[in-house]
Motif scaffolding. Structure first.
Motif, PDB file in Angstrom:
ATOM      1  N   PRO A 186      -3.081  10.598   1.968  1.00 42.06           N
ATOM      2  CA  PRO A 186      -3.185  11.435   3.178  1.00 42.06           C
ATOM      3  C   PRO A 186      -3.677  10.713   4.426  1.00 42.06           C
ATOM      4  O   PRO A 186      -3.591  11.253   5.519  1.00 42.06           O
ATOM      5  N   LEU A 187      -4.213   9.505   4.268  1.00 44.99           N
ATOM      6  CA  LEU A 187      -4.841   8.837   5.408  1.00 44.99           C
ATOM      7  C   LEU A 187      -3.829   7.949   6.127  1.00 44.99           C
ATOM      8  O   LEU A 187      -3.259   7.031   5.544  1.00 44.99           O
ATOM      9  N   TYR A 188      -3.625   8.214   7.420  1.00 43.39           N
ATOM     10  CA  TYR A 188      -2.656   7.465   8.223  1.00 43.39           C
ATOM     11  C   TYR A 188      -3.382   6.558   9.204  1.00 43.39           C
ATOM     12  O   TYR A 188      -4.413   6.930   9.774  1.00 43.39           O
ATOM     13  N   GLU A 189      -2.811   5.371   9.429  1.00 37.58           N
ATOM     14  CA  GLU A 189      -3.435   4.406  10.324  1.00 37.58           C
ATOM     15  C   GLU A 189      -2.381   3.417  10.824  1.00 37.58           C
ATOM     16  O   GLU A 189      -1.333   3.233  10.206  1.00 37.58           O
ATOM     17  N   GLU A 190      -2.651   2.775  11.955  1.00 36.91           N
ATOM     18  CA  GLU A 190      -1.773   1.722  12.458  1.00 36.91           C
ATOM     19  C   GLU A 190      -2.597   0.471  12.749  1.00 36.91           C
ATOM     20  O   GLU A 190      -3.732   0.566  13.241  1.00 36.91           O
ATOM     21  N   GLU A 191      -2.028  -0.682  12.431  1.00 39.73           N
ATOM     22  CA  GLU A 191      -2.687  -1.959  12.667  1.00 39.73           C
ATOM     23  C   GLU A 191      -1.787  -2.856  13.508  1.00 39.73           C
ATOM     24  O   GLU A 191      -0.570  -2.792  13.414  1.00 39.73           O
ATOM     25  N   LEU A 192      -2.407  -3.724  14.307  1.00 36.09           N
ATOM     26  CA  LEU A 192      -1.681  -4.698  15.107  1.00 36.09           C
ATOM     27  C   LEU A 192      -2.120  -6.092  14.659  1.00 36.09           C
ATOM     28  O   LEU A 192      -3.308  -6.422  14.686  1.00 36.09           O
ATOM     29  N   ILE A 193      -1.145  -6.900  14.243  1.00 27.92           N
ATOM     30  CA  ILE A 193      -1.412  -8.256  13.771  1.00 27.92           C
ATOM     31  C   ILE A 193      -0.762  -9.240  14.736  1.00 27.92           C
ATOM     32  O   ILE A 193       0.436  -9.143  15.003  1.00 27.92           O
ATOM     33  N   VAL A 194      -1.543 -10.189  15.242  1.00 27.67           N
ATOM     34  CA  VAL A 194      -1.039 -11.182  16.192  1.00 27.67           C
ATOM     35  C   VAL A 194      -1.382 -12.578  15.684  1.00 27.67           C
ATOM     36  O   VAL A 194      -2.539 -12.859  15.329  1.00 27.67           O
ATOM     37  N   VAL A 195      -0.375 -13.464  15.660  1.00 25.65           N
ATOM     38  CA  VAL A 195      -0.594 -14.858  15.280  1.00 25.65           C
ATOM     39  C   VAL A 195      -0.916 -15.655  16.544  1.00 25.65           C
ATOM     40  O   VAL A 195      -0.157 -15.631  17.515  1.00 25.65           O
ATOM     41  N   ASN A 196      -2.032 -16.346  16.528  1.00 26.66           N
ATOM     42  CA  ASN A 196      -2.487 -17.110  17.681  1.00 26.66           C
ATOM     43  C   ASN A 196      -1.923 -18.536  17.674  1.00 26.66           C
ATOM     44  O   ASN A 196      -1.346 -18.984  16.688  1.00 26.66           O
ATOM     45  N   ALA A 197      -2.129 -19.252  18.780  1.00 28.76           N
ATOM     46  CA  ALA A 197      -1.551 -20.592  18.940  1.00 28.76           C
ATOM     47  C   ALA A 197      -2.037 -21.571  17.885  1.00 28.76           C
ATOM     48  O   ALA A 197      -1.303 -22.481  17.476  1.00 28.76           O
ATOM     49  N   ASP A 198      -3.272 -21.413  17.422  1.00 27.62           N
ATOM     50  CA  ASP A 198      -3.812 -22.327  16.417  1.00 27.62           C
ATOM     51  C   ASP A 198      -3.517 -21.878  14.990  1.00 27.62           C
ATOM     52  O   ASP A 198      -4.016 -22.475  14.033  1.00 27.62           O
ATOM     53  N   GLY A 199      -2.720 -20.828  14.847  1.00 24.88           N
ATOM     54  CA  GLY A 199      -2.376 -20.325  13.523  1.00 24.88           C
ATOM     55  C   GLY A 199      -3.313 -19.262  13.002  1.00 24.88           C
ATOM     56  O   GLY A 199      -3.034 -18.635  11.981  1.00 24.88           O
ATOM     57  N   SER A 200      -4.439 -19.051  13.671  1.00 26.74           N
ATOM     58  CA  SER A 200      -5.334 -17.978  13.257  1.00 26.74           C
ATOM     59  C   SER A 200      -4.661 -16.635  13.504  1.00 26.74           C
ATOM     60  O   SER A 200      -3.687 -16.535  14.258  1.00 26.74           O
ATOM     61  N   VAL A 201      -5.183 -15.598  12.882  1.00 23.84           N
ATOM     62  CA  VAL A 201      -4.557 -14.281  12.950  1.00 23.84           C
ATOM     63  C   VAL A 201      -5.584 -13.256  13.407  1.00 23.84           C
ATOM     64  O   VAL A 201      -6.688 -13.174  12.858  1.00 23.84           O
ATOM     65  N   THR A 202      -5.222 -12.497  14.420  1.00 24.09           N
ATOM     66  CA  THR A 202      -6.075 -11.416  14.919  1.00 24.09           C
ATOM     67  C   THR A 202      -5.505 -10.079  14.462  1.00 24.09           C
ATOM     68  O   THR A 202      -4.330  -9.792  14.684  1.00 24.09           O
ATOM     69  N   ILE A 203      -6.319  -9.286  13.786  1.00 23.17           N
ATOM     70  CA  ILE A 203      -5.894  -7.973  13.293  1.00 23.17           C
ATOM     71  C   ILE A 203      -6.785  -6.910  13.923  1.00 23.17           C
ATOM     72  O   ILE A 203      -8.012  -6.951  13.789  1.00 23.17           O
ATOM     73  N   THR A 204      -6.184  -5.978  14.620  1.00 26.66           N
ATOM     74  CA  THR A 204      -6.936  -4.890  15.236  1.00 26.66           C
ATOM     75  C   THR A 204      -6.366  -3.557  14.779  1.00 26.66           C
ATOM     76  O   THR A 204      -5.196  -3.452  14.416  1.00 26.66           O
ATOM     77  N   ILE A 205      -7.204  -2.543  14.806  1.00 29.20           N
ATOM     78  CA  ILE A 205      -6.781  -1.186  14.471  1.00 29.20           C
ATOM     79  C   ILE A 205      -6.253  -0.552  15.749  1.00 29.20           C
ATOM     80  O   ILE A 205      -7.007  -0.292  16.682  1.00 29.20           O
ATOM     81  N   SER A 206      -4.953  -0.310  15.799  1.00 30.83           N
ATOM     82  CA  SER A 206      -4.352   0.248  17.007  1.00 30.83           C
ATOM     83  C   SER A 206      -4.327   1.776  16.990  1.00 30.83           C
ATOM     84  O   SER A 206      -4.169   2.407  18.037  1.00 30.83           O
TER      85      SER A 206
END
Length: 219
Positions: A186-206
């Protein structure tokens, strides 16, 4: 499993312990060890809770060759377990990190399960992404997702370890027989995943976690 959802953006998902091919149904006992490349971009889901976590994800992804592909993933993660997917491999990049600026918009549905069912519990999971190392480092932050309370459902009898059912074509999807219902996730959510220039990954709850019933009452 939500088989009829449309455009959801570029995603990748799941596994470290066991993978089942999308062309296998849920009764298939043949499993394959997921190969994780050191340099590739990866995404892990951790279950820090005391009950099984169910996470379902659907996405329209762009392969390296430029073609559009829809990816469905139906995952169950045991308490204190995790799943990791090699995103680069899934999207056709082999052992290369995903290009800088790659943006992954995720829609997901979540629920709780245990062997007996009944009662309520807390969803306590986290997402983590990284590239260029086999395992994440202390510089690769986890993005937590928590929600309480959620009804605990009865775990399907054939789920005994953390696992992901994955399909990338309608034909493969047709062979993934649904083992849960909409009211069990029942739980709905959206996430945003972005790959950075150094290969690291930023994940935020959109879009913050909210019950599907609440969404339905608003629409």
């Amino acid at each position: 499993m939500r088989k009829n959802l449309g455009l959801l953006a570029v995603l990748a998902v799941v596994l470290v312990v066991v993978a089942i091919s999308g062309c296998s149904d849920n009764t298939n006992t043949n499993t394959n060890t997921n190969t994780i490349n050191e340099k590739s971009t990866k995404l892990a889901i951790y279950n820090n809770g005391t009950t099984w976590a169910h996470v379902e994800l659907v996405a329209n992804a762009t392969n390296k060759n430029g073609s559009n592909m829809t990816l469905w993933a139906d995952t169950f993660i045991q308490p204190n377990g995790n799943l990791t997917l090699d995103l680069s491999n899934a999207l056709g990049y082999g052992d290369e990190p995903l290009p800088a600026g790659t943006t992954i918009r995720v829609q997901s549905w979540k629920g709780l399960f245990n062997t007996t069912g009944g009662g309520e519990g807390t969803l306590n999971i986290a997402f983590q992404g990284w590239s260029n190392t086999l395992y994440p480092t202390s510089n690769d932050p986890q993005t937590p997702v928590t929600f309480n309370p959620l009804t605990i459902n009865t775990l399907p009898s054939n789920i005994t370890d953390s696992i992901a059912y994955i399909a990338t074509t309608p034909e493969e999807l047709a062979n993934i027989h649904s083992i849960d219902t909409s009211d069990q996730e029942p739980l709905y959510e959206e996430e945003l995943i972005v790959v950075n220039a150094d290969g690291s990954v930023t994940i935020t709850i959109s879009r913050v976690p909210e019950l599907c019933q609440a969404i339905s009452s608003i629409v």
